[in-house]
Design a protein around this motif. Structure first.
Motif, PDB file in Angstrom:
ATOM      1  N   GLU A  86      -0.067   5.895   2.264  1.00 13.55           N
ATOM      2  CA  GLU A  86       0.096   6.597   0.992  1.00 13.55           C
ATOM      3  C   GLU A  86       1.367   6.118   0.318  1.00 13.55           C
ATOM      4  O   GLU A  86       2.396   5.960   0.961  1.00 13.55           O
ATOM      5  CB  GLU A  86       0.163   8.110   1.243  1.00 13.55           C
ATOM      6  CG  GLU A  86       0.193   8.944  -0.003  1.00 13.55           C
ATOM      7  CD  GLU A  86       1.600   9.252  -0.504  1.00 13.55           C
ATOM      8  OE1 GLU A  86       1.763   9.384  -1.717  1.00 13.55           O
ATOM      9  OE2 GLU A  86       2.509   9.349   0.311  1.00 13.55           O
ATOM     10  N   TYR A 124      -4.688   5.073   0.677  1.00 11.50           N
ATOM     11  CA  TYR A 124      -5.504   3.962   1.156  1.00 11.50           C
ATOM     12  C   TYR A 124      -5.933   4.202   2.596  1.00 11.50           C
ATOM     13  O   TYR A 124      -5.194   4.792   3.380  1.00 11.50           O
ATOM     14  CB  TYR A 124      -4.696   2.654   1.161  1.00 11.50           C
ATOM     15  CG  TYR A 124      -4.451   2.048  -0.188  1.00 11.50           C
ATOM     16  CD1 TYR A 124      -5.349   1.128  -0.727  1.00 11.50           C
ATOM     17  CD2 TYR A 124      -3.314   2.364  -0.908  1.00 11.50           C
ATOM     18  CE1 TYR A 124      -5.110   0.541  -1.951  1.00 11.50           C
ATOM     19  CE2 TYR A 124      -3.072   1.783  -2.134  1.00 11.50           C
ATOM     20  CZ  TYR A 124      -3.972   0.871  -2.664  1.00 11.50           C
ATOM     21  OH  TYR A 124      -3.730   0.302  -3.879  1.00 11.50           O
ATOM     22  N   ARG A 140      -9.247  -3.187   2.513  1.00 13.64           N
ATOM     23  CA  ARG A 140      -8.622  -1.913   2.180  1.00 13.64           C
ATOM     24  C   ARG A 140      -9.479  -1.176   1.144  1.00 13.64           C
ATOM     25  O   ARG A 140     -10.160  -1.795   0.333  1.00 13.64           O
ATOM     26  CB  ARG A 140      -7.212  -2.111   1.654  1.00 13.64           C
ATOM     27  CG  ARG A 140      -7.141  -2.966   0.408  1.00 13.64           C
ATOM     28  CD  ARG A 140      -5.712  -3.345   0.043  1.00 13.64           C
ATOM     29  NE  ARG A 140      -5.665  -4.135  -1.169  1.00 13.64           N
ATOM     30  CZ  ARG A 140      -5.806  -5.458  -1.238  1.00 13.64           C
ATOM     31  NH1 ARG A 140      -5.994  -6.157  -0.122  1.00 13.64           N
ATOM     32  NH2 ARG A 140      -5.773  -6.085  -2.393  1.00 13.64           N
ATOM     33  N   TYR A 191     -13.667   6.487  -1.707  1.00  9.78           N
ATOM     34  CA  TYR A 191     -12.775   5.336  -1.679  1.00  9.78           C
ATOM     35  C   TYR A 191     -13.546   4.093  -2.119  1.00  9.78           C
ATOM     36  O   TYR A 191     -14.668   3.870  -1.674  1.00  9.78           O
ATOM     37  CB  TYR A 191     -12.243   5.099  -0.261  1.00  9.78           C
ATOM     38  CG  TYR A 191     -11.368   6.214   0.267  1.00  9.78           C
ATOM     39  CD1 TYR A 191      -9.985   6.052   0.344  1.00  9.78           C
ATOM     40  CD2 TYR A 191     -11.910   7.416   0.693  1.00  9.78           C
ATOM     41  CE1 TYR A 191      -9.180   7.067   0.833  1.00  9.78           C
ATOM     42  CE2 TYR A 191     -11.116   8.437   1.180  1.00  9.78           C
ATOM     43  CZ  TYR A 191      -9.751   8.261   1.250  1.00  9.78           C
ATOM     44  OH  TYR A 191      -8.949   9.274   1.734  1.00  9.78           O
ATOM     45  N   GLU A 235     -11.241  -2.836  -2.036  1.00  8.41           N
ATOM     46  CA  GLU A 235     -10.413  -3.855  -2.686  1.00  8.41           C
ATOM     47  C   GLU A 235     -10.274  -5.022  -1.720  1.00  8.41           C
ATOM     48  O   GLU A 235     -10.418  -4.864  -0.508  1.00  8.41           O
ATOM     49  CB  GLU A 235      -9.032  -3.301  -3.029  1.00  8.41           C
ATOM     50  CG  GLU A 235      -9.045  -2.161  -4.016  1.00  8.41           C
ATOM     51  CD  GLU A 235      -7.655  -1.619  -4.316  1.00  8.41           C
ATOM     52  OE1 GLU A 235      -6.668  -2.078  -3.691  1.00  8.41           O
ATOM     53  OE2 GLU A 235      -7.544  -0.730  -5.172  1.00  8.41           O
ATOM     54  N   TYR A 286      -7.434   1.387   5.601  1.00  9.00           N
ATOM     55  CA  TYR A 286      -7.479  -0.072   5.699  1.00  9.00           C
ATOM     56  C   TYR A 286      -7.606  -0.532   7.142  1.00  9.00           C
ATOM     57  O   TYR A 286      -7.276   0.192   8.075  1.00  9.00           O
ATOM     58  CB  TYR A 286      -6.221  -0.688   5.070  1.00  9.00           C
ATOM     59  CG  TYR A 286      -4.944  -0.268   5.746  1.00  9.00           C
ATOM     60  CD1 TYR A 286      -4.366  -1.068   6.726  1.00  9.00           C
ATOM     61  CD2 TYR A 286      -4.324   0.938   5.437  1.00  9.00           C
ATOM     62  CE1 TYR A 286      -3.192  -0.678   7.362  1.00  9.00           C
ATOM     63  CE2 TYR A 286      -3.159   1.334   6.069  1.00  9.00           C
ATOM     64  CZ  TYR A 286      -2.605   0.522   7.026  1.00  9.00           C
ATOM     65  OH  TYR A 286      -1.458   0.910   7.671  1.00  9.00           O
ATOM     66  N   ARG A 292      -9.242   2.267  -1.597  1.00  5.28           N
ATOM     67  CA  ARG A 292      -8.314   3.201  -2.253  1.00  5.28           C
ATOM     68  C   ARG A 292      -9.077   4.429  -2.718  1.00  5.28           C
ATOM     69  O   ARG A 292     -10.185   4.325  -3.247  1.00  5.28           O
ATOM     70  CB  ARG A 292      -7.641   2.524  -3.436  1.00  5.28           C
ATOM     71  CG  ARG A 292      -6.631   3.436  -4.130  1.00  5.28           C
ATOM     72  CD  ARG A 292      -5.782   2.691  -5.136  1.00  5.28           C
ATOM     73  NE  ARG A 292      -6.542   1.798  -5.962  1.00  5.28           N
ATOM     74  CZ  ARG A 292      -6.486   1.775  -7.300  1.00  5.28           C
ATOM     75  NH1 ARG A 292      -5.675   2.604  -7.929  1.00  5.28           N
ATOM     76  NH2 ARG A 292      -7.190   0.924  -7.977  1.00  5.28           N
ATOM     77  N   LEU A 294       0.803  -1.222   0.000  1.00  5.69           N
ATOM     78  CA  LEU A 294       0.000   0.000   0.000  1.00  5.69           C
ATOM     79  C   LEU A 294       0.835   1.270   0.000  1.00  5.69           C
ATOM     80  O   LEU A 294       0.480   2.240  -0.646  1.00  5.69           O
ATOM     81  CB  LEU A 294      -0.927   0.038   1.227  1.00  5.69           C
ATOM     82  CG  LEU A 294      -1.921  -1.093   1.394  1.00  5.69           C
ATOM     83  CD1 LEU A 294      -2.791  -0.849   2.619  1.00  5.69           C
ATOM     84  CD2 LEU A 294      -2.768  -1.278   0.161  1.00  5.69           C
ATOM     85  N   ARG A 349      -1.009   7.000  -4.509  1.00  2.70           N
ATOM     86  CA  ARG A 349      -2.269   6.370  -4.109  1.00  2.70           C
ATOM     87  C   ARG A 349      -2.449   6.531  -2.604  1.00  2.70           C
ATOM     88  O   ARG A 349      -1.498   6.424  -1.850  1.00  2.70           O
ATOM     89  CB  ARG A 349      -2.266   4.883  -4.457  1.00  2.70           C
ATOM     90  CG  ARG A 349      -2.120   4.615  -5.943  1.00  2.70           C
ATOM     91  CD  ARG A 349      -1.907   3.152  -6.182  1.00  2.70           C
ATOM     92  NE  ARG A 349      -0.699   2.749  -5.450  1.00  2.70           N
ATOM     93  CZ  ARG A 349      -0.279   1.506  -5.318  1.00  2.70           C
ATOM     94  NH1 ARG A 349      -0.955   0.526  -5.839  1.00  2.70           N
ATOM     95  NH2 ARG A 349       0.823   1.226  -4.660  1.00  2.70           N
TER      96      ARG A 349
END
Length: 152
Positions: A126, A132, A146, A38, A41, A134, A148, A22, A130
């Motif tokens: 980060e 995230y 998680r 977000y 995933e 989580y 994104r 991540l 990207r």
């Protein structure tokens, strides 16, 4: 804008699993940096989290979720999903290599959720442009749950 997230230099080896998939765990973030939608995933597939910054809450705002899991997160078995709303806040990390920022969610609708009835605390990472959030079950492995930040 993501570069403004604050990460500790030389994170501990316990963060290698998260960092490998991540990015670096954040020790600080602002509501402006985290605001957005977000997409889920892994185990969070189908979940959507939308954070809106609030001028009256510099480190938080309002949250809406779709397909959010119910059940006691620590049992490893989640129940059904729900759509809801509430507020969010950033809990800033500390100064050691193991004190990272967290995203705290407080659901006001539907009203049936009390603390522990659903996932309401997420870690922030980060990397490579990207961002995230989580569930931090085990920092030595890539988080299964998680979300994104979507771009554009």
């Amino acid at each position: 804008m993501l570069a403004l997230l604050t990460c500790l230099p030389g994170c501990s080896s316990a963060a290698d699993g998260v960092e490998g998939c991540l990015g670096r765990q954040a020790v600080g973030a602002t509501s402006v940096q985290l605001a957005g939608t977000y997409g889920g995933e892994g185990d969070a597939e189908g979940a959507v989290l939308t954070l809106k910054a609030s001028g009256s809450r510099p480190a938080g705002g309002t949250v809406t979720v779709r397909g959010w899991p119910t059940g006691d997160w620590y049992d490893g078995e989640l129940g059904g999903t729900f759509d809801g709303s509430g507020t969010w806040a950033v809990v800033q990390g500390g100064t050691t290599a193991t004190e990272f920022a967290r995203l705290s969610l407080s659901f006001t609708a539907p009203r049936r959720f009390l603390d522990g009835d659903t996932l309401d605390s997420l870690s922030i990472a980060e990397g490579d442009g990207r961002l995230y959030v989580y569930a931090d079950d085990d920092p030595d492995v890539c988080p299964a749950f998680r979300l994104r930040l979507r771009t554009g």
